[in-house]
Design a protein around this motif. Structure first.
Motif, PDB file in Angstrom:
ATOM      1  N   GLY A 198      16.416 -12.941  -1.815  1.00  0.00           N
ATOM      2  CA  GLY A 198      15.833 -11.939  -0.939  1.00  0.00           C
ATOM      3  C   GLY A 198      14.505 -11.408  -1.446  1.00  0.00           C
ATOM      4  O   GLY A 198      14.266 -11.351  -2.656  1.00  0.00           O
ATOM      5  N   THR A 199      13.661 -11.040  -0.505  1.00  0.00           N
ATOM      6  CA  THR A 199      12.384 -10.419  -0.833  1.00  0.00           C
ATOM      7  C   THR A 199      11.989  -9.492   0.301  1.00  0.00           C
ATOM      8  O   THR A 199      12.196  -9.819   1.476  1.00  0.00           O
ATOM      9  CB  THR A 199      11.275 -11.473  -1.052  1.00  0.00           C
ATOM     10  OG1 THR A 199      10.023 -10.805  -1.276  1.00  0.00           O
ATOM     11  CG2 THR A 199      11.129 -12.401   0.139  1.00  0.00           C
ATOM     12  N   PRO A 200      11.431  -8.328  -0.021  1.00  0.00           N
ATOM     13  CA  PRO A 200      10.922  -7.466   1.044  1.00  0.00           C
ATOM     14  C   PRO A 200       9.653  -8.055   1.633  1.00  0.00           C
ATOM     15  O   PRO A 200       9.114  -9.044   1.111  1.00  0.00           O
ATOM     16  CB  PRO A 200      10.630  -6.150   0.314  1.00  0.00           C
ATOM     17  CG  PRO A 200      10.298  -6.572  -1.082  1.00  0.00           C
ATOM     18  CD  PRO A 200      11.188  -7.760  -1.358  1.00  0.00           C
ATOM     19  N   THR A 201       9.159  -7.460   2.693  1.00  0.00           N
ATOM     20  CA  THR A 201       7.885  -7.894   3.256  1.00  0.00           C
ATOM     21  C   THR A 201       6.777  -7.685   2.228  1.00  0.00           C
ATOM     22  O   THR A 201       6.881  -6.838   1.334  1.00  0.00           O
ATOM     23  CB  THR A 201       7.539  -7.078   4.516  1.00  0.00           C
ATOM     24  OG1 THR A 201       7.349  -5.713   4.124  1.00  0.00           O
ATOM     25  CG2 THR A 201       8.625  -7.166   5.560  1.00  0.00           C
ATOM     26  N   GLU A 202       5.722  -8.459   2.376  1.00  0.00           N
ATOM     27  CA  GLU A 202       4.596  -8.325   1.464  1.00  0.00           C
ATOM     28  C   GLU A 202       4.004  -6.915   1.522  1.00  0.00           C
ATOM     29  O   GLU A 202       3.533  -6.383   0.518  1.00  0.00           O
ATOM     30  CB  GLU A 202       3.522  -9.361   1.797  1.00  0.00           C
ATOM     31  CG  GLU A 202       2.405  -9.449   0.774  1.00  0.00           C
ATOM     32  CD  GLU A 202       1.464 -10.609   1.048  1.00  0.00           C
ATOM     33  OE1 GLU A 202       0.843 -11.103   0.096  1.00  0.00           O
ATOM     34  OE2 GLU A 202       1.348 -11.017   2.220  1.00  0.00           O
ATOM     35  N   SER A 203       4.043  -6.294   2.691  1.00  0.00           N
ATOM     36  CA  SER A 203       3.498  -4.950   2.833  1.00  0.00           C
ATOM     37  C   SER A 203       4.256  -3.937   1.981  1.00  0.00           C
ATOM     38  O   SER A 203       3.691  -2.919   1.563  1.00  0.00           O
ATOM     39  CB  SER A 203       3.520  -4.514   4.305  1.00  0.00           C
ATOM     40  OG  SER A 203       4.838  -4.527   4.814  1.00  0.00           O
ATOM     41  N   ILE A 204       5.526  -4.203   1.676  1.00  0.00           N
ATOM     42  CA  ILE A 204       6.310  -3.348   0.776  1.00  0.00           C
ATOM     43  C   ILE A 204       6.158  -3.809  -0.673  1.00  0.00           C
ATOM     44  O   ILE A 204       5.889  -3.014  -1.570  1.00  0.00           O
ATOM     45  CB  ILE A 204       7.797  -3.362   1.192  1.00  0.00           C
ATOM     46  CG1 ILE A 204       7.982  -2.614   2.516  1.00  0.00           C
ATOM     47  CG2 ILE A 204       8.676  -2.747   0.104  1.00  0.00           C
ATOM     48  CD1 ILE A 204       9.367  -2.749   3.115  1.00  0.00           C
ATOM     49  N   GLY A 205       6.327  -5.116  -0.905  1.00  0.00           N
ATOM     50  CA  GLY A 205       6.267  -5.660  -2.264  1.00  0.00           C
ATOM     51  C   GLY A 205       4.916  -5.509  -2.919  1.00  0.00           C
ATOM     52  O   GLY A 205       4.823  -5.434  -4.152  1.00  0.00           O
ATOM     53  N   LYS A 206       3.839  -5.464  -2.090  1.00  0.00           N
ATOM     54  CA  LYS A 206       2.480  -5.284  -2.621  1.00  0.00           C
ATOM     55  C   LYS A 206       1.830  -4.016  -2.068  1.00  0.00           C
ATOM     56  O   LYS A 206       0.598  -3.928  -2.024  1.00  0.00           O
ATOM     57  CB  LYS A 206       1.616  -6.500  -2.258  1.00  0.00           C
ATOM     58  CG  LYS A 206       1.884  -7.746  -3.073  1.00  0.00           C
ATOM     59  CD  LYS A 206       0.851  -8.819  -2.776  1.00  0.00           C
ATOM     60  CE  LYS A 206      -0.529  -8.412  -3.267  1.00  0.00           C
ATOM     61  NZ  LYS A 206      -1.552  -9.457  -3.012  1.00  0.00           N
ATOM     62  N   PHE A 207       2.625  -3.047  -1.651  1.00  0.00           N
ATOM     63  CA  PHE A 207       2.063  -1.846  -1.032  1.00  0.00           C
ATOM     64  C   PHE A 207       1.025  -1.214  -1.961  1.00  0.00           C
ATOM     65  O   PHE A 207       1.280  -0.950  -3.122  1.00  0.00           O
ATOM     66  CB  PHE A 207       3.158  -0.827  -0.721  1.00  0.00           C
ATOM     67  CG  PHE A 207       2.656   0.372   0.041  1.00  0.00           C
ATOM     68  CD1 PHE A 207       2.454   0.288   1.417  1.00  0.00           C
ATOM     69  CD2 PHE A 207       2.363   1.561  -0.603  1.00  0.00           C
ATOM     70  CE1 PHE A 207       1.976   1.382   2.133  1.00  0.00           C
ATOM     71  CE2 PHE A 207       1.892   2.659   0.103  1.00  0.00           C
ATOM     72  CZ  PHE A 207       1.688   2.573   1.471  1.00  0.00           C
TER      73      PHE A 207
END
Length: 715
Positions: A198-207
């Motif tokens: 699993g991985t969050p969206t890039e907008s969350i993971g690289k916020f």
């Protein structure tokens, strides 16, 4: 020699732990002797044996090195692996397509069958370590040249590694510490079947993107989840559909009670590289010569890459990981320049070296240490200009594949041409694989533009004698370098997979020898490896002097550093949750944590760095935080500790006094960017993802309750 070694080892164990408790990256095998009492006073409730044991399961068994460059932890009885989003970035990008963009949109496997296998990904478990200093140093003496010394050491290292690998079951690595004054071997077991869970969206993971990178306050969900698989008997194995989730020796329990100021915090991980023993003139060389060139060359590559990435989602996916890596070090190096300059680090080191020089030139020390400082300073004075040149050249070699790939492929083609038909047929599959790998995920217009831009910068700024091929290129191109470089790239066999494959069918020596891109690449690599005689001589003296400098600092007790530099071996660092001074940008009552309220305040719809999924906004409005909210009602995001970490610690678990998981380390603060060279106990902070935010994202936002059910959660 043996008396000196014995004195150093005894003195280490007798040293009071007078350095700041949160400073230091410590070997697990010495925790009981050097650190355990301090850690207990600060809040540790575990025994040293529960942290590191050879014969029994311990915390070390839940910590893994992730794909050679990060850290991760095992957090379930079914081999679930937690690390940073940016550590899993390569694998996530590889598994993404324009149609199924897991990097952009996130991904959650709801069953084992849905988990995705990247082409190449492994985790490394630490088995044990031991001291082999006396054994290795007995093979060398002061009459040896540095080359002879290295050869003798490497010969003994090969024997030690073979003795301990149990017929190839384990990877054994003997590493040098304290600049060649001590040696330890490390035994590891590697597992190669690792799959994305699993991985969050890039907008969350690289916020926050590049703007917030190395900054506080921070609001980044920097995590991803993977799983280790084994064969049916629990052994490490290549990927197979028949493999099963790992049954680990140890997994971390999760604590949801949250953190507060002065709570104990312990981090285990694989810090990459520190230079706490670096001499003053080495620091000065980095600040004045090496790092500025690195920063400028990195920015040139980033600007060109971004232009192409913004125009195509396919190109963006292909280069996202490479861009992120360059951008990270670009900001890091500039931060290092600023911090080392601001804190006058080189001057502080010079003051220490003056004290050392006085000690070194006392009658009883002069023969061993008298010339140490002068030999070190002479080396740096001789290599300052070369350091600047080399960093511009590295920017070129790292920036475009076509600076290095023609040499890498071409040297194999030279050998290929000289062989008979049967041998060529034998070699062809390996060459084809090399060609395939070179052109995999390549976007030719971007590579050409980076090559042109980096060549321009190198020619203009390197300030050093240029390689012959570059001189010729400059002369032939005149004022039209861009078109000229584009022309030789258009004509080269190395910029076309089809032309290279045709060459394998009909090899032509004359064609290869006259390929201008190949000649350029060969000369660039030769220049990179070049070591003029004067520098080689100074380097010999420097290597010996630096080793004696570190030994002398320890014998004299002039240095406050009591631990070896980081070198990607497993270490423990301990400290507390500690706030920075109040910051108006942070809505938190104490500036040691951030909240979802602060994250929402940064939100910018459709922004590359500060966008958020609509579902996050909806859940925030409803205050739907579930069991993951703080007892005071807010949803926590990130928090600060004063642990001593560096690159390679990314993904390291942050543990409370019971060894339970409270967070995930992912960054440092720019104010303490000099931390790889000198530890600042007032400013140095580790930025961590709060485990409550991680699980909220998994559970409430993503609905992956199958993952939550795997965990051992304590409230």
């Amino acid at each position: 020699m043996k008396k000196i070694i014995l004195f150093i080892i005894v003195s280490i164990f007798m040293m009071p732990t007078s350095s700041k408790a949160n400073e230091g990256m410590w070997f697990l095998m010495f925790i009981d002797r050097l650190n355990h009492r301090d850690m207990q006073k600060m809040g540790l409730q575990l025994t040293a044996e529960e942290i590191y044991s050879i014969n029994n399961n311990s915390l070390k068994d839940a910590i893994v090195q992730f794909n050679g460059g990060c850290t991760a932890s095992i957090i379930s009885e079914q081999g679930l692996v937690l690390t940073n989003h940016h550590c899993g970035y390569d694998a996530i990008a590889e598994l993404s397509t324009e149609e199924k963009n897991h990097l952009k949109n996130g991904f959650w496997a709801k069953s084992f069958d849905e988990e995705l296998k990247p082409e190449s990904l492994y985790v490394r478990f630490f088995v044990r370590m031991d001291d082999v200093s006396e054994r290795i140093l007995s093979k060398v003496n002061d009459t040896m040249s540095e080359k002879e010394r290295e050869a003798a050491i490497n010969k003994e290292i090969a024997v030690i590694e073979k003795e301990n690998n149990e017929g190839g079951k384990y990877t054994v690595s003997v590493r040098s510490f304290f600049q060649g004054n001590e040696f330890y071997f490390f035994v590891y077991e590697d597992y190669e079947d690792v799959r994305l869970v699993g991985t969050p969206t890039e907008s969350i993971g690289k916020f926050g993107g590049d703007t917030d990178n190395w900054e506080w306050p921070r609001h980044t969900g920097d995590f991803s989840l993977f799983r280790v698989y084994t064969d049916k008997d629990g052994n490490a194995a290549k990927y197979s559909e028949d493999n099963i989730p790992m049954k680990p020796k140890k997994h971390l329990a999760v604590d949801l009670t949250g953190v507060k100021e002065n709570d104990f915090a312990m981090i285990l991980g694989y810090p990459g590289r520190t230079n706490r023993w670096m001499p003053a003139e080495g620091i000065e060389q980095n600040v004045q010569y090496a790092y500025p060139a690195w920063v400028e060359a990195s920015k040139v590559s980033m600007d060109v890459m971004k232009k192409h990435m913004d125009n195509s989602e396919d190109v963006n996916l292909k280069y996202a990981s490479a861009y992120a890596g360059i951008a990270n070090y670009w900001k890091n190096r500039q931060g290092m320049i600023d911090a080392l300059t601001k804190h006058g680090t080189a001057d502080k080191k010079r003051a220490l070296e003056k004290k050392f020089d006085r000690w070194a030139n006392k009658k009883r020390n002069k023969e061993m240490y008298g010339n140490v400082v002068s030999d070190i300073n002479a080396y740096y004075a001789l290599t300052n200009d070369k350091a600047r040149h080399d960093n511009y050249l590295i920017g070129l070699l790292r920036g475009s594949k076509f600076a290095v790939a023609p040499w890498r492929i071409g040297r194999n083609l030279e050998y290929f041409i000289e062989q008979n038909k049967a041998k060529r047929e034998e070699l062809q599959p390996r060459l084809q694989a090399l060609i395939d790998d070179t052109f995999k995920n390549m976007y030719l217009p971007l590579e050409k533009d980076v090559m042109v831009a980096q060549l321009k910068l190198y020619i203009e700024k390197s300030g050093y004698e240029l390689p012959a091929a570059v001189k010729q290129l400059k002369e032939d191109a005149g004022d039209d370098l861009e078109n000229y470089v584009n022309a030789i790239m258009e004509l080269s066999i190395f910029t076309s997979k089809e032309r290279l494959e045709a060459f394998l069918m009909y090899p032509n020596k004359v064609l290869l020898e006259n390929d201008l891109l190949y000649l350029l690449s060969k000369d660039l690599l030769a220049k990179y490896r070049e070591n003029p005689e004067a520098i080689a001589t100074a380097e010999e003296a420097y290597s010996k002097a630096y080793r004696k400098f570190v030994q002398g600092l320890r014998v004299s007790k002039l240095s406050s550093v009591k631990y070896p530099d980081a070198n990607s071996t497993l270490r423990l660092t301990y400290g507390k949750v500690v706030a920075l001074p109040k910051d108006a940008r942070n809505d938190a009552k104490i500036n040691n944590y951030t909240t979802m309220k602060g994250m929402i305040a940064k939100y910018k719809p459709n922004d590359d760095e500060f966008d958020l999924p609509a579902e996050v906004m909806d859940l925030y409005k409803k205050k739907d935080f579930g069991q993951y909210a703080d007892k005071n009602g807010y949803m926590p995001v990130n928090f600060l500790t004063n642990n001593d970490i560096t690159g390679g610690n990314s993904g390291s678990p942050v543990l409370n006094g019971k060894g339970e998981l409270i967070g995930l380390a992912f960054d440092g603060n720019i104010e303490a960017m000099a931390g790889d060279v000198i530890f600042d106990d007032k400013l140095q902070r580790t930025i961590n993802v709060d485990i409550r935010y991680v699980l909220w994202l998994v559970d409430k936002l993503s609905g992956a309750d199958n993952i939550i059910k795997e965990l051992t959660i304590k409230k």
